[in-house]
Design a protein around this motif. Sequence first.
Motif, PDB file in Angstrom:
ATOM      1  N   SER A  80     -10.844   2.818   4.796  1.00 40.30           N
ATOM      2  CA  SER A  80     -10.254   2.965   5.439  1.00 40.30           C
ATOM      3  C   SER A  80      -8.903   2.284   4.222  1.00 40.30           C
ATOM      4  O   SER A  80      -8.035   3.365   4.954  1.00 40.30           O
ATOM      5  N   VAL A  81      -8.291   1.381   3.684  1.00 40.83           N
ATOM      6  CA  VAL A  81      -7.663   1.251   2.805  1.00 40.83           C
ATOM      7  C   VAL A  81      -7.028   2.023   2.065  1.00 40.83           C
ATOM      8  O   VAL A  81      -6.359   2.693   1.810  1.00 40.83           O
ATOM      9  N   MET A  82      -8.294   2.640   1.203  1.00 43.38           N
ATOM     10  CA  MET A  82      -7.776   3.188   0.112  1.00 43.38           C
ATOM     11  C   MET A  82      -7.533   4.513   0.394  1.00 43.38           C
ATOM     12  O   MET A  82      -6.787   5.028   0.014  1.00 43.38           O
ATOM     13  N   ASP A  83      -8.306   5.140   1.711  1.00 45.39           N
ATOM     14  CA  ASP A  83      -7.612   6.067   2.397  1.00 45.39           C
ATOM     15  C   ASP A  83      -6.237   6.315   2.609  1.00 45.39           C
ATOM     16  O   ASP A  83      -5.574   7.034   1.866  1.00 45.39           O
ATOM     17  N   ALA A  84      -5.853   5.177   3.027  1.00 48.50           N
ATOM     18  CA  ALA A  84      -4.776   5.540   3.316  1.00 48.50           C
ATOM     19  C   ALA A  84      -3.510   4.878   2.579  1.00 48.50           C
ATOM     20  O   ALA A  84      -2.121   5.261   2.417  1.00 48.50           O
ATOM     21  N   PHE A  85      -3.844   4.654   0.752  1.00 47.52           N
ATOM     22  CA  PHE A  85      -3.514   4.094   0.268  1.00 47.52           C
ATOM     23  C   PHE A  85      -3.257   5.449  -0.898  1.00 47.52           C
ATOM     24  O   PHE A  85      -2.328   5.881  -1.617  1.00 47.52           O
ATOM     25  N   GLY A  86      -4.075   6.995  -0.038  1.00 44.08           N
ATOM     26  CA  GLY A  86      -3.905   7.883  -0.717  1.00 44.08           C
ATOM     27  C   GLY A  86      -4.849   8.821  -1.508  1.00 44.08           C
ATOM     28  O   GLY A  86      -4.141  10.006  -2.835  1.00 44.08           O
ATOM     29  N   PHE A  87      -6.232   8.305  -1.977  1.00 43.73           N
ATOM     30  CA  PHE A  87      -6.363   9.294  -2.712  1.00 43.73           C
ATOM     31  C   PHE A  87      -6.975  10.661  -1.870  1.00 43.73           C
ATOM     32  O   PHE A  87      -7.685  10.774  -1.535  1.00 43.73           O
ATOM     33  N   ASP A  88      -7.505  11.520  -2.909  1.00 45.17           N
ATOM     34  CA  ASP A  88      -7.714  12.735  -2.747  1.00 45.17           C
ATOM     35  C   ASP A  88      -9.546  12.277  -2.790  1.00 45.17           C
ATOM     36  O   ASP A  88     -10.480  12.739  -1.538  1.00 45.17           O
TER      37      ASP A  88
ATOM     38  N   SER B   1      -3.203   5.084  11.184  1.00 46.64           N
ATOM     39  CA  SER B   1      -2.972   6.963  10.730  1.00 46.64           C
ATOM     40  C   SER B   1      -2.454   6.774   9.520  1.00 46.64           C
ATOM     41  O   SER B   1      -2.287   8.521   9.547  1.00 46.64           O
ATOM     42  N   TYR B   2      -2.832   6.817   8.638  1.00 45.95           N
ATOM     43  CA  TYR B   2      -2.690   6.923   7.450  1.00 45.95           C
ATOM     44  C   TYR B   2      -3.801   7.924   7.014  1.00 45.95           C
ATOM     45  O   TYR B   2      -4.414   7.886   5.858  1.00 45.95           O
ATOM     46  N   THR B   3      -5.118   7.205   7.378  1.00 43.36           N
ATOM     47  CA  THR B   3      -6.715   7.252   6.711  1.00 43.36           C
ATOM     48  C   THR B   3      -6.747   8.929   7.027  1.00 43.36           C
ATOM     49  O   THR B   3      -5.778   9.518   8.394  1.00 43.36           O
ATOM     50  N   GLY B   4      -7.897   9.749   7.152  1.00 48.21           N
ATOM     51  CA  GLY B   4      -8.103  11.094   7.537  1.00 48.21           C
ATOM     52  C   GLY B   4      -8.194  11.677   5.557  1.00 48.21           C
ATOM     53  O   GLY B   4      -8.606  13.055   6.415  1.00 48.21           O
TER      54      GLY B   4
ATOM     55  N   LEU C  40      -5.975  -3.306   9.318  1.00 52.66           N
ATOM     56  CA  LEU C  40      -6.287  -1.532  10.284  1.00 52.66           C
ATOM     57  C   LEU C  40      -6.098  -1.023  10.865  1.00 52.66           C
ATOM     58  O   LEU C  40      -6.105   0.453  10.683  1.00 52.66           O
ATOM     59  N   ALA C  41      -5.150  -1.966  11.860  1.00 52.89           N
ATOM     60  CA  ALA C  41      -4.447  -0.957  12.934  1.00 52.89           C
ATOM     61  C   ALA C  41      -3.348  -0.556  12.076  1.00 52.89           C
ATOM     62  O   ALA C  41      -3.115   0.949  12.667  1.00 52.89           O
ATOM     63  N   SER C  42      -2.452  -1.278  10.686  1.00 55.03           N
ATOM     64  CA  SER C  42      -1.357  -0.553  10.502  1.00 55.03           C
ATOM     65  C   SER C  42      -1.567   1.224   9.513  1.00 55.03           C
ATOM     66  O   SER C  42      -0.533   1.710   9.819  1.00 55.03           O
ATOM     67  N   VAL C  43      -2.735   0.976   9.131  1.00 50.55           N
ATOM     68  CA  VAL C  43      -2.950   2.461   8.501  1.00 50.55           C
ATOM     69  C   VAL C  43      -3.845   3.067   9.198  1.00 50.55           C
ATOM     70  O   VAL C  43      -4.313   4.449   7.593  1.00 50.55           O
TER      71      VAL C  43
ATOM     72  N   LEU D 148       1.271  -0.950   0.261  1.00 46.92           N
ATOM     73  CA  LEU D 148      -0.011   0.112  -0.054  1.00 46.92           C
ATOM     74  C   LEU D 148       1.288   1.150   0.345  1.00 46.92           C
ATOM     75  O   LEU D 148       0.384   2.055  -0.747  1.00 46.92           O
ATOM     76  N   LYS D 149       1.514   1.326   0.877  1.00 46.11           N
ATOM     77  CA  LYS D 149       2.505   2.364   1.144  1.00 46.11           C
ATOM     78  C   LYS D 149       3.659   2.470  -0.305  1.00 46.11           C
ATOM     79  O   LYS D 149       4.209   3.794  -1.035  1.00 46.11           O
ATOM     80  N   SER D 150       3.673   2.029  -1.377  1.00 42.01           N
ATOM     81  CA  SER D 150       4.171   2.085  -2.537  1.00 42.01           C
ATOM     82  C   SER D 150       3.290   1.389  -3.570  1.00 42.01           C
ATOM     83  O   SER D 150       3.999   1.658  -4.653  1.00 42.01           O
ATOM     84  N   ARG D 151       1.656   2.340  -2.869  1.00 44.35           N
ATOM     85  CA  ARG D 151       0.899   2.389  -4.313  1.00 44.35           C
ATOM     86  C   ARG D 151       0.698   1.795  -5.717  1.00 44.35           C
ATOM     87  O   ARG D 151       0.910   1.774  -6.705  1.00 44.35           O
ATOM     88  N   ASP D 152       1.067  -0.066  -4.592  1.00 43.10           N
ATOM     89  CA  ASP D 152       0.176  -1.214  -5.377  1.00 43.10           C
ATOM     90  C   ASP D 152      -0.998  -1.240  -6.102  1.00 43.10           C
ATOM     91  O   ASP D 152      -1.148  -1.972  -4.451  1.00 43.10           O
ATOM     92  N   ARG D 153      -1.427  -1.058  -6.878  1.00 37.74           N
ATOM     93  CA  ARG D 153      -2.758  -1.574  -6.331  1.00 37.74           C
ATOM     94  C   ARG D 153      -3.282  -2.763  -6.371  1.00 37.74           C
ATOM     95  O   ARG D 153      -4.796  -3.128  -6.132  1.00 37.74           O
ATOM     96  N   LYS D 154      -2.109  -3.834  -7.150  1.00 40.74           N
ATOM     97  CA  LYS D 154      -3.253  -5.212  -6.653  1.00 40.74           C
ATOM     98  C   LYS D 154      -3.158  -5.349  -5.186  1.00 40.74           C
ATOM     99  O   LYS D 154      -3.908  -6.508  -4.160  1.00 40.74           O
TER     100      LYS D 154
END
Length: 330
Positions: free
Chosen positions: A137-145, A46-49, A41-44, A15-21
């Motif tokens: 949440s997972v998609m949020d952490a991935f970095g969508f606007d 802090s990257y959500t919001g 979910l716990a790991s991601v 997810l951090k390296s923005r791998d869509r798979k």
Amino acid sequence: MANPGVTGRSLVDGLKSRDRKALARAISLVENRQEGFRELLASVHSYTGRAFRIGITGPPGAGKSTLVDALASHWAQSGKRVGIVAVDPTSPFSGGALLGDRVRMGKLSEYPEVFIRSMATRGSTGGVAAATRDACSVMDAFGFDWLLVETVGVGQIEIEVMNVCDAVCVVFVPESGDGIQALKAGLIEIAQVFVVNKADRPGAPQLASELESVLHLKQETGGWDYPVLTTEAVNHRGTRELAGTVERLKVHLETQGHLTHVRQRQALSHLENILRERLHLYLSGQSDLGSQWTDLAEQIVAGDLDPHRGADLIWERLLQSDLPRAPGDK
Ligand SMILES: Nc1nc2c(ncn2[C@@H]2O[C@H](COP(=O)(O)OP(=O)(O)O)[C@@H](O)[C@H]2O)c(=O)[nH]1
Ligand SMILES: [Mg+2]
């Protein structure tokens, strides 16, 4: 940071390296409550919001997918990253509809900034909303606007799903007739943006003014104007204005501090749901509670115990035990 299992860790790295798979696999993991979903979910967390979540709801065939398509293309063209979650609670029998959505949105998948996920979610109302929230949440952490969540229909499930969104846009069409019907369904209460789509068909202006009069009271309170927009999604008419309105709503919520309130309310209801789920598991999963349960029921029916006192007895036991966890929730 939690300590995810091997799969979880490689997914988080993915997810951090923005791998869509990795994104697709991570969504499946949380959607299906597979082992490790909680660590993920716990790991991601802090990257959500950062992503703004907009729910798009309204009756089937109103043009929601077409509008989602238009909004996503609009934002993708201006360099924004857009995630789409199409929730279809009528599955597993609607493979055709899901495929239809994919085909219709096929053009969108050519944009590297857009990611589309159809959730063929079965199960309880709460389960659909929880899976949608966790996928977001997972998609949020991935970095969508922007995250666009489309639901089918206007029932209780849709309202629950919309409650995990920051803002809601409800779509009507002239042939859906009476705007007041929607009021009964509770949609007017939860939405901030109202769209009358298929403006090429007769009755659109009447429906828009009817909606406006229903919204009149709402429009007079709070700092938001609850706009009614008229669109012709197939021809991309009015869709730029819709995108602009959603952007304005986002700014409004952020600058007035409303977004924090909205999210705190979401967090409270999330906590409540987790506890409710655990309590349910506790009550249904206690092997020795089974016989105690029957004993209590017998005593209540025989008039020897009042139900509130019976609940007290179970509550006292509950306070002495560890709360159980959901499946895969280790
Ligand atoms: N005439 C007309 N048809 C539209 C418009 N927007 C969408 N449609 C069509 O309505 C049908 C249902 O659209 P869809 O986006 O799948 O609706 P959804 O079920 O709400 O997602 C499709 O055939 C669309 O092409 C519009 O503005 N005018
Ligand atoms: Mg659709």
